[in-house]
Design an enzyme around this catalytic site. Structure first.
Site, PDB file in Angstrom:
ATOM      1  N   ILE A  14      87.617  10.625 -47.199  1.00 47.53           N
ATOM      2  CA  ILE A  14      88.971  11.162 -47.069  1.00 47.53           C
ATOM      3  C   ILE A  14      89.958  10.367 -47.928  1.00 47.53           C
ATOM      4  O   ILE A  14      90.839  10.938 -48.579  1.00 47.53           O
ATOM      5  CB  ILE A  14      89.383  11.147 -45.570  1.00 47.53           C
ATOM      6  N   ARG A  34      86.010  -1.944 -51.092  1.00 45.62           N
ATOM      7  CA  ARG A  34      85.145  -3.130 -51.050  1.00 45.62           C
ATOM      8  C   ARG A  34      84.010  -2.967 -52.031  1.00 45.62           C
ATOM      9  O   ARG A  34      83.429  -3.919 -52.494  1.00 45.62           O
ATOM     10  CB  ARG A  34      84.586  -3.335 -49.635  1.00 45.62           C
ATOM     11  N   ASP A  48      89.035  -6.338 -48.355  1.00 44.78           N
ATOM     12  CA  ASP A  48      88.551  -6.021 -47.011  1.00 44.78           C
ATOM     13  C   ASP A  48      89.800  -6.030 -46.125  1.00 44.78           C
ATOM     14  O   ASP A  48      90.472  -7.059 -46.013  1.00 44.78           O
ATOM     15  CB  ASP A  48      87.543  -7.089 -46.574  1.00 44.78           C
ATOM     16  N   VAL A  49      90.111  -4.912 -45.511  1.00 50.79           N
ATOM     17  CA  VAL A  49      91.384  -4.820 -44.790  1.00 50.79           C
ATOM     18  C   VAL A  49      91.442  -5.722 -43.557  1.00 50.79           C
ATOM     19  O   VAL A  49      92.525  -5.943 -43.003  1.00 50.79           O
ATOM     20  CB  VAL A  49      91.720  -3.362 -44.386  1.00 50.79           C
ATOM     21  N   GLY A  77      88.526   3.023 -42.174  1.00 49.06           N
ATOM     22  CA  GLY A  77      88.118   3.007 -40.781  1.00 49.06           C
ATOM     23  C   GLY A  77      86.608   2.989 -40.656  1.00 49.06           C
ATOM     24  O   GLY A  77      85.887   3.335 -41.599  1.00 49.06           O
ATOM     25  N   TYR A 140      86.499   3.112 -30.636  1.00 46.52           N
ATOM     26  CA  TYR A 140      87.062   3.881 -31.760  1.00 46.52           C
ATOM     27  C   TYR A 140      88.227   4.746 -31.279  1.00 46.52           C
ATOM     28  O   TYR A 140      89.306   4.738 -31.879  1.00 46.52           O
ATOM     29  CB  TYR A 140      85.953   4.737 -32.372  1.00 46.52           C
ATOM     30  N   LYS A 144      92.126   4.470 -32.346  1.00 47.85           N
ATOM     31  CA  LYS A 144      92.817   5.605 -32.967  1.00 47.85           C
ATOM     32  C   LYS A 144      94.006   6.052 -32.127  1.00 47.85           C
ATOM     33  O   LYS A 144      95.026   6.492 -32.653  1.00 47.85           O
ATOM     34  CB  LYS A 144      91.837   6.756 -33.195  1.00 47.85           C
TER      35      LYS A 144
HETATM   36  P1  NDP Z   1      83.941   7.071 -44.719  1.00 50.32           P
HETATM   37  O1  NDP Z   1      82.963   6.335 -43.875  1.00 50.32           O
HETATM   38  O2  NDP Z   1      83.475   8.084 -45.676  1.00 50.32           O
HETATM   39  O3  NDP Z   1      84.868   6.036 -45.494  1.00 50.32           O
HETATM   40  C1  NDP Z   1      85.427   4.960 -44.818  1.00 50.32           C
HETATM   41  C2  NDP Z   1      86.352   4.250 -45.764  1.00 50.32           C
HETATM   42  O4  NDP Z   1      86.926   3.128 -45.062  1.00 50.32           O
HETATM   43  C3  NDP Z   1      85.632   3.722 -46.982  1.00 50.32           C
HETATM   44  O5  NDP Z   1      86.465   3.888 -48.088  1.00 50.32           O
HETATM   45  C4  NDP Z   1      85.472   2.244 -46.644  1.00 50.32           C
HETATM   46  O6  NDP Z   1      85.464   1.416 -47.762  1.00 50.32           O
HETATM   47  C5  NDP Z   1      86.730   1.983 -45.860  1.00 50.32           C
HETATM   48  N1  NDP Z   1      86.600   0.777 -45.033  1.00 50.32           N
HETATM   49  C6  NDP Z   1      85.908   0.625 -43.896  1.00 50.32           C
HETATM   50  N2  NDP Z   1      86.008  -0.644 -43.455  1.00 50.32           N
HETATM   51  C7  NDP Z   1      86.783  -1.296 -44.358  1.00 50.32           C
HETATM   52  C8  NDP Z   1      87.237  -2.637 -44.479  1.00 50.32           C
HETATM   53  N3  NDP Z   1      86.953  -3.579 -43.563  1.00 50.32           N
HETATM   54  N4  NDP Z   1      88.015  -2.950 -45.532  1.00 50.32           N
HETATM   55  C9  NDP Z   1      88.316  -2.024 -46.462  1.00 50.32           C
HETATM   56  N5  NDP Z   1      87.913  -0.749 -46.420  1.00 50.32           N
HETATM   57  C10 NDP Z   1      87.145  -0.403 -45.367  1.00 50.32           C
HETATM   58  O7  NDP Z   1      84.955   7.709 -43.663  1.00 50.32           O
HETATM   59  P2  NDP Z   1      85.966   8.936 -43.777  1.00 50.32           P
HETATM   60  O8  NDP Z   1      86.431   9.118 -45.150  1.00 50.32           O
HETATM   61  O9  NDP Z   1      85.373  10.042 -43.022  1.00 50.32           O
HETATM   62  O10 NDP Z   1      87.141   8.348 -42.856  1.00 50.32           O
HETATM   63  C11 NDP Z   1      88.415   7.988 -43.347  1.00 50.32           C
HETATM   64  C12 NDP Z   1      89.332   7.821 -42.148  1.00 50.32           C
HETATM   65  O11 NDP Z   1      89.419   9.067 -41.459  1.00 50.32           O
HETATM   66  C13 NDP Z   1      88.833   6.798 -41.140  1.00 50.32           C
HETATM   67  O12 NDP Z   1      89.928   6.086 -40.625  1.00 50.32           O
HETATM   68  C14 NDP Z   1      88.222   7.665 -40.066  1.00 50.32           C
HETATM   69  O13 NDP Z   1      88.220   7.025 -38.823  1.00 50.32           O
HETATM   70  C15 NDP Z   1      89.132   8.874 -40.101  1.00 50.32           C
HETATM   71  N6  NDP Z   1      88.560  10.070 -39.526  1.00 50.32           N
HETATM   72  C16 NDP Z   1      87.438  10.658 -40.072  1.00 50.32           C
HETATM   73  C17 NDP Z   1      86.918  11.800 -39.513  1.00 50.32           C
HETATM   74  C18 NDP Z   1      85.714  12.494 -40.047  1.00 50.32           C
HETATM   75  O14 NDP Z   1      85.251  13.469 -39.403  1.00 50.32           O
HETATM   76  N7  NDP Z   1      85.167  12.096 -41.198  1.00 50.32           N
HETATM   77  C19 NDP Z   1      87.529  12.407 -38.320  1.00 50.32           C
HETATM   78  C20 NDP Z   1      88.691  11.723 -37.847  1.00 50.32           C
HETATM   79  C21 NDP Z   1      89.168  10.615 -38.442  1.00 50.32           C
HETATM   80  P3  NDP Z   1      84.084   1.025 -48.530  1.00 50.32           P
HETATM   81  O15 NDP Z   1      83.819   2.177 -49.447  1.00 50.32           O
HETATM   82  O16 NDP Z   1      84.450  -0.210 -49.238  1.00 50.32           O
HETATM   83  O17 NDP Z   1      83.050   0.854 -47.471  1.00 50.32           O
END
Ligand code: NDP
Length: 234
Positions: A14, A34, A48-49, A77, A140, A144
């Site tokens: 997203i 990351r 890393d957030v 997330g 989680y 949220k």
């Molecule tokens: P993905 O698992 O595809 O991507 C997660 C992203 O979060 C990645 O870019 C990852 O970075 C980053 N991330 C995780 N931990 C850290 C950290 N410690 N420091 C920096 N970056 C971090 O998830 P989505 O794209 O699906 O999710 C995006 C957001 O939307 C999240 O907050 C999720 O909770 C929320 N969401 C998603 C839903 C879904 O159905 N997909 C539904 C509802 C909410 P890296 O590439 O470096 O790992």
């Protein structure tokens, strides 16, 4: 008007769609990642957030390249799905650190620069499960849901200075995060979704674009669901 935008977790899923969309609409966009590579035309900052020093450094780096961050999209997330009684404390901590504490920290740092400019936009990516709850996602969902309290408190604190704070609550969206869902669980989500399909990251990005744009100038403290109706009315 072109804004300096920072999207956390923007190399995939997203966050990547949000970064591509906003860059495509003329904003100066940076993402934290990351690993992986940012979209073309988007500046990538390794961060890393959950690491306070890295977050401060990331904001400094973006300010130097694009100007002080005017729009923060807190998207990064993680999930660690398991029934709470079977969840190790370290997993609970990891989820709360990434999905809630890191957002509080980053919002605080970003808002500081926005105060001076008397303009800013904070968009926090929450989830439909913040409202419905979800078995296997206690920490989680708590994190949220915490984002809603955070956004609404900040809306009060920052509103007088021209800064809006809103929440986007996606439903089931096809990304790496949901790829591993058990088929039966996925079916349950779809059965609870009036549009009977999963969403695309681009559909979340369009909602974020609306909230950071001038057309949303009088909207703050709002929760915008983007879930095909999943959890509506909750
Ligand atoms: P993905 O698992 O595809 O991507 C997660 C992203 O979060 C990645 O870019 C990852 O970075 C980053 N991330 C995780 N931990 C850290 C950290 N410690 N420091 C920096 N970056 C971090 O998830 P989505 O794209 O699906 O999710 C995006 C957001 O939307 C999240 O907050 C999720 O909770 C929320 N969401 C998603 C839903 C879904 O159905 N997909 C539904 C509802 C909410 P890296 O590439 O470096 O790992």
């Amino acid at each position: 008007m072109s804004r300096s935008v920072l999207v956390t977790g923007g190399a995939r899923g997203i966050g990547r769609a949000i970064a591509e969309d906003l860059a495509g609409h003329g904003h100066r966009v940076a993402v934290t990642c990351r690993q992986g590579t940012p979209p073309a035309g988007v500046h990538g900052v390794t961060c890393d957030v959950t690491d306070p020093a890295a977050v401060e450094q990331a904001l400094r780096e973006v300010a130097a390249i694009h100007g002080e961050v005017e729009v923060l999209v807190a998207n990064a997330g993680i999930t660690r799905d398991a029934l709470l009684l079977a969840t190790p404390d370290r997993d609970v901590d990891e989820v709360l650190d990434t999905d809630l504490r890191a957002v509080i920290r980053m919002a605080k740092l970003a808002a500081r620069a926005m105060l001076g400019a008397r303009w800013g936009r904070l968009v926090l990516i929450s989830s439909a499960v913040a409202f419905t709850g979800s078995p296997g996602q206690a920490a989680y969902s708590a994190a949220k849901a915490g984002l809603v309290g955070l956004a609404r408190s900040l809306a009060w604190e920052l509103g007088p200075r021209g800064i809006t704070v809103n929440v986007v609550a996606p439903g089931l969206i096809d990304t790496d995060m949901t790829r591993g869902l058990r088929p039966a669980r996925r079916e349950e989500y779809l059965a609870a979704t009036p549009l009977r399909r999963a969403g695309r990251p681009e559909e979340v990005a369009a909602a974020v674009r609306f909230l950071v744009g001038d057309d949303a100038s009088f909207i703050t403290g709002a929760v915008l669901p983007v879930g095909g109706g999943l959890g509506m009315g909750v």
